[in-house]
Design a protein around this motif. Structure first.
Motif, PDB file in Angstrom:
ATOM      1  N   THR A  32       0.827  -1.210   0.000  1.00  9.86           N
ATOM      2  CA  THR A  32       0.000   0.000   0.000  1.00  9.86           C
ATOM      3  C   THR A  32       0.859   1.256   0.000  1.00  9.86           C
ATOM      4  OG1 THR A  32      -1.814  -1.092   1.161  1.00  9.86           O
ATOM      5  CG2 THR A  32      -1.742   1.307   1.274  1.00  9.86           C
ATOM      6  N   SER A  36       1.197   4.450  -2.888  1.00 12.29           N
ATOM      7  CA  SER A  36       0.808   5.772  -2.391  1.00 12.29           C
ATOM      8  C   SER A  36       1.920   6.785  -2.612  1.00 12.29           C
ATOM      9  CB  SER A  36       0.460   5.702  -0.902  1.00 12.29           C
ATOM     10  OG  SER A  36      -0.641   4.859  -0.671  1.00 12.29           O
ATOM     11  N   SER A 109      -0.397  -5.593   6.778  1.00  8.96           N
ATOM     12  CA  SER A 109      -1.817  -5.571   6.461  1.00  8.96           C
ATOM     13  C   SER A 109      -2.655  -5.171   7.666  1.00  8.96           C
ATOM     14  CB  SER A 109      -2.267  -6.945   5.948  1.00  8.96           C
ATOM     15  OG  SER A 109      -3.656  -6.984   5.734  1.00  8.96           O
ATOM     16  N   ASN A 112      -2.132  -1.505   8.570  1.00  6.28           N
ATOM     17  CA  ASN A 112      -2.751  -0.598   7.593  1.00  6.28           C
ATOM     18  C   ASN A 112      -4.269  -0.549   7.762  1.00  6.28           C
ATOM     19  OD1 ASN A 112      -2.545   1.135   5.212  1.00  6.28           O
ATOM     20  ND2 ASN A 112      -3.515  -0.548   4.093  1.00  6.28           N
ATOM     21  N   ASP A 113      -4.851  -1.686   8.109  1.00  9.11           N
ATOM     22  CA  ASP A 113      -6.293  -1.797   8.367  1.00  9.11           C
ATOM     23  C   ASP A 113      -7.141  -1.273   7.213  1.00  9.11           C
ATOM     24  OD1 ASP A 113      -8.620  -2.426   9.689  1.00  9.11           O
ATOM     25  OD2 ASP A 113      -8.630  -0.606  10.918  1.00  9.11           O
ATOM     26  N   ASP A 114      -6.819  -1.725   6.006  1.00  7.26           N
ATOM     27  CA  ASP A 114      -7.654  -1.400   4.856  1.00  7.26           C
ATOM     28  C   ASP A 114      -9.056  -1.977   5.102  1.00  7.26           C
ATOM     29  OD1 ASP A 114      -8.898  -1.924   2.110  1.00  7.26           O
ATOM     30  OD2 ASP A 114      -7.095  -0.815   1.535  1.00  7.26           O
ATOM     31  N   LEU A 146     -11.688   3.215   9.604  1.00  6.22           N
ATOM     32  CA  LEU A 146     -11.006   3.102   8.320  1.00  6.22           C
ATOM     33  C   LEU A 146      -9.534   3.484   8.457  1.00  6.22           C
ATOM     34  CD1 LEU A 146     -13.587   4.663   5.833  1.00  6.22           C
ATOM     35  CD2 LEU A 146     -13.218   2.268   6.364  1.00  6.22           C
ATOM     36  N   PHE A 147      -8.658   2.566   8.136  1.00  7.49           N
ATOM     37  CA  PHE A 147      -7.217   2.803   8.188  1.00  7.49           C
ATOM     38  C   PHE A 147      -6.772   3.341   9.550  1.00  7.49           C
ATOM     39  CE2 PHE A 147      -8.415   3.277   3.675  1.00  7.49           C
ATOM     40  CZ  PHE A 147      -7.587   2.329   3.101  1.00  7.49           C
ATOM     41  N   THR A 148      -7.505   2.997  10.586  1.00  2.00           N
ATOM     42  CA  THR A 148      -7.214   3.525  11.920  1.00  2.00           C
ATOM     43  C   THR A 148      -7.143   2.389  12.935  1.00  2.00           C
ATOM     44  OG1 THR A 148      -8.439   5.536  11.371  1.00  2.00           O
ATOM     45  CG2 THR A 148      -7.912   5.186  13.680  1.00  2.00           C
ATOM     46  N   THR A 149      -6.043   2.331  13.676  1.00  2.00           N
ATOM     47  CA  THR A 149      -5.865   1.297  14.697  1.00  2.00           C
ATOM     48  C   THR A 149      -5.382   1.937  15.998  1.00  2.00           C
ATOM     49  OG1 THR A 149      -3.514   0.848  14.261  1.00  2.00           O
ATOM     50  CG2 THR A 149      -5.143  -0.289  12.868  1.00  2.00           C
ATOM     51  N   THR A 199     -15.345  -8.188   6.856  1.00  2.00           N
ATOM     52  CA  THR A 199     -14.510  -7.173   6.224  1.00  2.00           C
ATOM     53  C   THR A 199     -15.082  -6.825   4.854  1.00  2.00           C
ATOM     54  OG1 THR A 199     -12.222  -6.576   5.663  1.00  2.00           O
ATOM     55  CG2 THR A 199     -12.926  -8.797   5.073  1.00  2.00           C
ATOM     56  N   GLY A 205     -14.893  -0.026   8.609  1.00  2.00           N
ATOM     57  CA  GLY A 205     -13.925  -1.116   8.525  1.00  2.00           C
ATOM     58  C   GLY A 205     -14.459  -2.412   9.103  1.00  2.00           C
TER      59      GLY A 205
END
Length: 261
Positions: A32, A36, A109, A112-114, A146-149, A199, A205
């Protein structure tokens, strides 16, 4: 792509030190991050590659379950987890294509938490523990949107510990071009109940379908899902599928996963 420096530490301690520098960013598989950067959506001054850190690689069976290093590529998970956790191994073997599976890592992966990535569903359904260079984080506390951990700046996933369920299966309706999950459902049955993680469908997410968990904990058969429905509110909608379509797919794939398990 903007100019950047590349640092290749050989230990977690060296990587942590390198990431403390301003403008530094961790590079795992790069599936990813590098695209980008090519599109100039990201421009780190320094990439800290985690690919040479041996202590972050490999699959190990223990009394507590399965420990997988954060730097372990998908292809290795697919091969080495098969004897211990077949559902997880199958999931890894269905990610992307051979080139992606050879480079992408489980830690990258999950970090990133796609919203359409496969591993977050396995982590959440398995009630896995994410181990970093600083602490341990339970799956229910890790994914935050989304994309947040829950990861802090510069924090590295070193290992993920998976409890091994009595039964499990993953069903994925793949978007044909990207091979990401249009919808993916991971079902895991433990002695104390069933966990169902979804998912590809939720606006926030990966999430757990608790209504299905309660029904399946009472009766672990596809028929237990009859009468249940998932609201399209909060579901993703795009050219590949409406929110209602994704909500319908979640139920269909959950039933198939239970039957497969």
């Amino acid at each position: 792509m903007h100019d950047f420096e590349l640092v290749k530490p050989s230990s977690v301690a060296e990587a942590v030190a390198a990431l403390a520098a301003e403008g530094a960013q961790a590079l795992s598989g790069g599936q990813t991050l590098l695209p980008s950067m090519k599109q100039r959506l990201a421009a780190p001054d320094t990439l800290v590659s985690l690919t040479d850190i041996a202590e972050m690689k490999g699959v190990c069976r223990s009394d507590a379950g399965l420990a997988i290093g954060g730097g372990t590529c998908h292809a290795t998970v697919a091969k080495e987890a098969k004897a211990h956790y077949p559902a997880l191994a199958w999931l890894a073997g269905e990610i992307g294509d051979p080139a992606v599976r050879a480079r992408g890592t489980i830690g990258g992966s999950v970090a990133n938490d796609d919203p359409a990535a496969c591993y977050p569903a396995a982590v959440l359904a398995s009630n896995a523990t994410i181990v970093t260079d600083r602490r341990e984080i339970q799956a229910d506390d890790f994914f935050q949107g989304l994309f947040t951990t829950a990861l802090e700046e510069g924090e590295i996933i070193t290992t993920i510990h998976f409890p091994i369920p009595e039964k499990a299966a993953y069903m994925k309706f793949a978007q044909p071009a990207s091979r990401f999950a249009l919808v993916g459902v991971f079902v895991a049955k433990f002695a104390d109940g069933v966990r169902v993680a979804v998912t590809g469908a939720g606006e926030d997410g990966v999430f757990r379908w608790t209504e299905a968990e309660e029904a399946l904990s009472r009766d672990f058969r596809p028929e237990a899902l009859e009468g249940l429905s998932l609201s399209p509110d909060g579901m993703l909608g795009d050219m590949h599928g409406t929110p209602a379509y994704r909500a319908h797919l979640v139920k269909v794939l959950t039933g198939r996963a239970v039957a497969d398990a």
